[in-house]
Design an enzyme around this catalytic site. Structure first.
Site, PDB file in Angstrom:
ATOM      1  N   ASN A  45    -126.478 -79.139 -58.792  1.00 23.25           N
ATOM      2  CA  ASN A  45    -125.412 -79.324 -59.720  1.00 23.25           C
ATOM      3  C   ASN A  45    -124.259 -79.872 -59.431  1.00 23.25           C
ATOM      4  O   ASN A  45    -123.508 -80.792 -60.086  1.00 23.25           O
ATOM      5  CB  ASN A  45    -124.870 -77.895 -60.396  1.00 23.25           C
ATOM      6  CG  ASN A  45    -125.212 -76.782 -59.747  1.00 23.25           C
ATOM      7  OD1 ASN A  45    -124.992 -76.770 -58.464  1.00 23.25           O
ATOM      8  ND2 ASN A  45    -125.175 -75.387 -60.304  1.00 23.25           N
ATOM      9  N   CYS A  46    -124.002 -79.957 -58.144  1.00 17.10           N
ATOM     10  CA  CYS A  46    -122.625 -80.254 -57.378  1.00 17.10           C
ATOM     11  C   CYS A  46    -122.836 -81.929 -57.452  1.00 17.10           C
ATOM     12  O   CYS A  46    -121.699 -82.650 -57.322  1.00 17.10           O
ATOM     13  CB  CYS A  46    -122.364 -79.809 -56.351  1.00 17.10           C
ATOM     14  SG  CYS A  46    -122.333 -77.997 -56.383  1.00 17.10           S
ATOM     15  N   ASN A 278    -123.209 -51.305 -60.877  1.00 16.01           N
ATOM     16  CA  ASN A 278    -123.137 -49.959 -61.114  1.00 16.01           C
ATOM     17  C   ASN A 278    -124.366 -49.193 -61.309  1.00 16.01           C
ATOM     18  O   ASN A 278    -124.625 -48.145 -61.125  1.00 16.01           O
ATOM     19  CB  ASN A 278    -122.191 -49.450 -62.063  1.00 16.01           C
ATOM     20  CG  ASN A 278    -122.259 -49.999 -63.516  1.00 16.01           C
ATOM     21  OD1 ASN A 278    -122.757 -51.359 -63.479  1.00 16.01           O
ATOM     22  ND2 ASN A 278    -122.511 -49.276 -64.210  1.00 16.01           N
ATOM     23  N   PRO A 280    -127.738 -49.026 -59.128  1.00 17.87           N
ATOM     24  CA  PRO A 280    -128.162 -49.241 -57.762  1.00 17.87           C
ATOM     25  C   PRO A 280    -129.385 -50.198 -57.572  1.00 17.87           C
ATOM     26  O   PRO A 280    -129.955 -50.784 -56.604  1.00 17.87           O
ATOM     27  CB  PRO A 280    -128.433 -48.074 -57.231  1.00 17.87           C
ATOM     28  CG  PRO A 280    -128.479 -46.741 -58.371  1.00 17.87           C
ATOM     29  CD  PRO A 280    -127.761 -47.479 -59.439  1.00 17.87           C
ATOM     30  N   ALA A 284    -126.038 -58.407 -58.460  1.00 22.35           N
ATOM     31  CA  ALA A 284    -125.568 -59.714 -59.179  1.00 22.35           C
ATOM     32  C   ALA A 284    -124.839 -60.291 -58.180  1.00 22.35           C
ATOM     33  O   ALA A 284    -124.179 -59.790 -57.347  1.00 22.35           O
ATOM     34  CB  ALA A 284    -124.469 -59.234 -60.484  1.00 22.35           C
ATOM     35  N   LYS A 438    -103.306 -84.209 -29.621  1.00 20.74           N
ATOM     36  CA  LYS A 438    -102.833 -83.217 -30.500  1.00 20.74           C
ATOM     37  C   LYS A 438    -103.603 -83.401 -31.815  1.00 20.74           C
ATOM     38  O   LYS A 438    -102.914 -84.075 -32.805  1.00 20.74           O
ATOM     39  CB  LYS A 438    -101.372 -83.253 -30.519  1.00 20.74           C
ATOM     40  CG  LYS A 438    -100.574 -83.022 -29.312  1.00 20.74           C
ATOM     41  CD  LYS A 438     -99.048 -83.016 -29.432  1.00 20.74           C
ATOM     42  CE  LYS A 438     -98.628 -83.721 -28.359  1.00 20.74           C
ATOM     43  NZ  LYS A 438     -97.202 -84.454 -28.407  1.00 20.74           N
TER      44      LYS A 438
END
Ligand code: FAD
Length: 554
Positions: A45-46, A278, A280, A284, A438
């Site tokens: 999709n990117c 929530n 178990p 997702a 640097k």
């Protein structure tokens, strides 16, 4: 009872496809079914804006895995054009609709992974349902936009929203010869970053003929003679062949909500560090979930491909008893806008302000690689850190080359809880074509360390603009630079004359010194400090002053 696990995955792109492949690597026994509403799975999709713009001419290159390949290599039962309509947590079943035949069927699971992603946000504007108002999420969306572009070369298009997708689409359309009006409600483009860092991007948009309208929204859309007439919040009218609506995304949580899974305060599905909801047996991942932010633990929505892929893998690990955790997100992201890239990681200055966190900032403008080796260009790098302990809180950079490399180093430093003095110590790759002895990252570390130690007290554009009568502005650039443009009310003493003219400077007022990028201002401050003249250096110099004023008065 058999040990075979039946796994159902909802969504077959970034998070879903990663989870499926990982599960197969962990278990030859598992029965894996992946339901995907669209025609394709695991597509890039990117990459879609780059196909529309012509950089990726072959559409097939976006198909990372086809259902057939996924079936053959990973023995995954891939069902495209199949939408999961509901979840029955008691019977551990999902109800699925085949979108071609409209047949409905149920299938049971031992573990369910939800990776449904996020959908484009559509404002409730009158006329927004026109078929000429397009969004970009799926390959089908991409095909629709490409067809509109192919058919209407030389037409005017409007892009709404100057975030990642809006900016990438603006570039894609311009590359296809379309003249683009870019409408953004905020007073800056690319709102994840701080406004002054986006100033160079404004120049890019202007150079490429984009008509940018900031602080503007669309109040009405009417279809007239095969095109759209848009009324804007400033009462202006704009005509366009089509509109690309890209004002952000919202997590797709209807399925989860209807199943009684907890939805967090941000609107994303709540998960623990194992990506477990929530329930178990239900995991997702991806754009649909909220996650803790690395730097403050606050729950956030950061819809990015990297986290989605990693979370898919983590959910798979946990289903198979490997204790794998997703700690947090930090919002590391990059966006290309014509010849420039802008990237960021960690917290922005506006976020730090909103959170009421203590911070200091410095800007540097080093070369992407040794300036004597051909092809170097300037990077503007902003570093945000805690002035007490030096801990790095965020970084942003903009430039034509080497932005990704520096921000990746800084992202790792933030993740590791490093300080600005660690950046000064960091050993990085160097040969003239690639960097400098640097490196810009070291350099940012030196400057921030000097700000903390007091070797270079810093001031900012905000303080320059509100200087009191006990302060004065001192431009230490050459006379020619001063004459070409300076900050109003500044006095000019070029750095090389400063020692001889030091008596001109009062000892009872503070000098707010500045040069072009911050280095000569620093040297001037060292001279003044040793002569007991109170002073501070404008970090990032006149260049940041120009960026700040351009971004705040666009
Ligand atoms: P998706 O990859 O969106 O996959 C979700 C899938 O679930 C969808 O295909 C959807 O059809 C399917 N689905 C939803 N509900 C159901 C259902 N009930 N039944 C069956 N199927 C369902 N991120 C970056 O980090 N860098 C980038 O450069 C970048 N560029 C992007 C450019 C574009 C144009 C877009 C749209 C996104 C971009 N992203 C980028 C974001 C990135 O693609 C997402 O963060 C990532 O794909 C999220 O993965 P996901 O699995 O959560 O959701």
């Amino acid at each position: 009872m058999s040990n075979t696990k039946r796994i159902i995955i909802v969504g077959g792109v970034a998070g879903g496809a990663s989870a499926a492949a990982r599960i197969r690597r962990l278990s030859e026994e598992a029965e894996i079914t992946m339901f995907e509403r669209g025609k394709n799975i695991s597509f890039a999709n990117c990459g879609m804006p780059y196909h529309i713009g012509g950089d990726i001419p072959n559409r097939d290159n976006l198909l990372v895995q086809t259902p057939e390949q996924m079936q053959k290599r990973y023995r995954i039962d891939v069902r495209t054009q199949c939408e999961v309509k509901s979840i029955n947590r008691q019977t551990k079943t999902v109800t699925v609709e085949n979108l071609v035949t409209h047949e409905q069927f149920t299938q049971n699971y031992d573990a369910l992974i939800l990776s449904p992603g996020a959908e484009p946000f559509i404002p409730p504007t009158n006329g927004v349902k026109s078929s000429r108002v397009l969004t970009l999420r799926s390959l089908e969306d991409m095909d629709r936009i490409k067809e509109a572009v192919d058919k209407s070369l030389n037409q005017q298009a409007v892009v709404v929203g100057a975030g990642y997708i809006g900016l990438e689409m603006t570039e894609a359309l311009v590359k296809r010869g379309i003249s683009v009006t870019l409408i953004e409600l905020a007073n800056q483009i690319f709102t994840p970053a701080d406004a002054e860092m986006t100033a160079p991007l404004l120049e890019q948009l202007e150079t490429n003929g984009v008509d940018l309208k900031l602080g503007t929204s669309i109040t009405n859309i009417s279809e007239i003679n095969n095109s759209l007439e848009l009324t804007l919040s400033n009462n202006e009218k704009v005509t366009a062949g089509y509109v690309i609506m890209s004002i952000g995304v919202k997590p797709e949580v209807n399925l989860a909500r209807a199943a009684g899974l907890k939805i967090g305060s941000t609107g994303g599905i709540e998960v623990n560090e194992n990506m477990q909801t929530n329930d178990p047996n239900i995991y997702a991942v991806g754009d649909a979930v909220e996650v803790p932010h690395l730097l403050n633990g606050n729950k956030v929505l950061l819809p990015l491909a990297g986290p989605a892929n990693r979370q898919g893998r983590i959910a798979a690990d946990n289903i198979f008893g490997r204790k794998s955790i997703y700690k947090s997100s930090q919002g590391t992201a990059i966006c290309k806008i014509f010849d420039l890239a802008i990237a960021m990681t960690g917290l922005s200055e506006k976020n730090l302000k909103r959170l009421g966190k203590r911070y200091e900032k410095i800007y540097v403008h080093p070369a992407s690689h040794a300036s004597y080796y051909p092809g170097s260009s300037q990077i503007t790098l902003k570093l945000l850190f805690d002035p007490e302990n030096g801990k790095i809180l965020g970084a942003q950079a903009v430039g034509a080359d080497g932005v990704d490399k520096r921000l990746d180093v800084l992202a790792v430093a933030i993740r590791a809880g490093r300080t600005v003095s660690d950046l000064a110590d960091q050993e990085l790759c160097y040969a003239p074509p690639y960097g400098s002895a640097k490196d810009p990252v070291n350099y940012a570390g030196f400057v921030a360390s000097n700000a903390i130690s007091g070797d270079m007290p810093v001031c900012h554009v905000e303080q320059i603009l509100s200087a009191s009568e006990n302060q004065y502005l001192l431009d230490v650039r050459s006379k020619a630079e001063f004459q070409a443009g300076t900050i109003p009310n500044a006095k000019n003493i070029p750095l090389d004359e400063l020692r001889n003219r030091i008596s001109e400077l009062p000892k009872d007022k503070e000098a707010l010194a500045f040069c072009q990028v911050g280095l000569r201002g620093y040297l001037a401050c060292r001279i003044m400090q040793q002569n007991k003249i109170p002073c501070r250096n404008l970090t990032g110099g006149y260049k940041i002053y120009k960026y700040y004023t351009a971004a705040n008065n666009p």
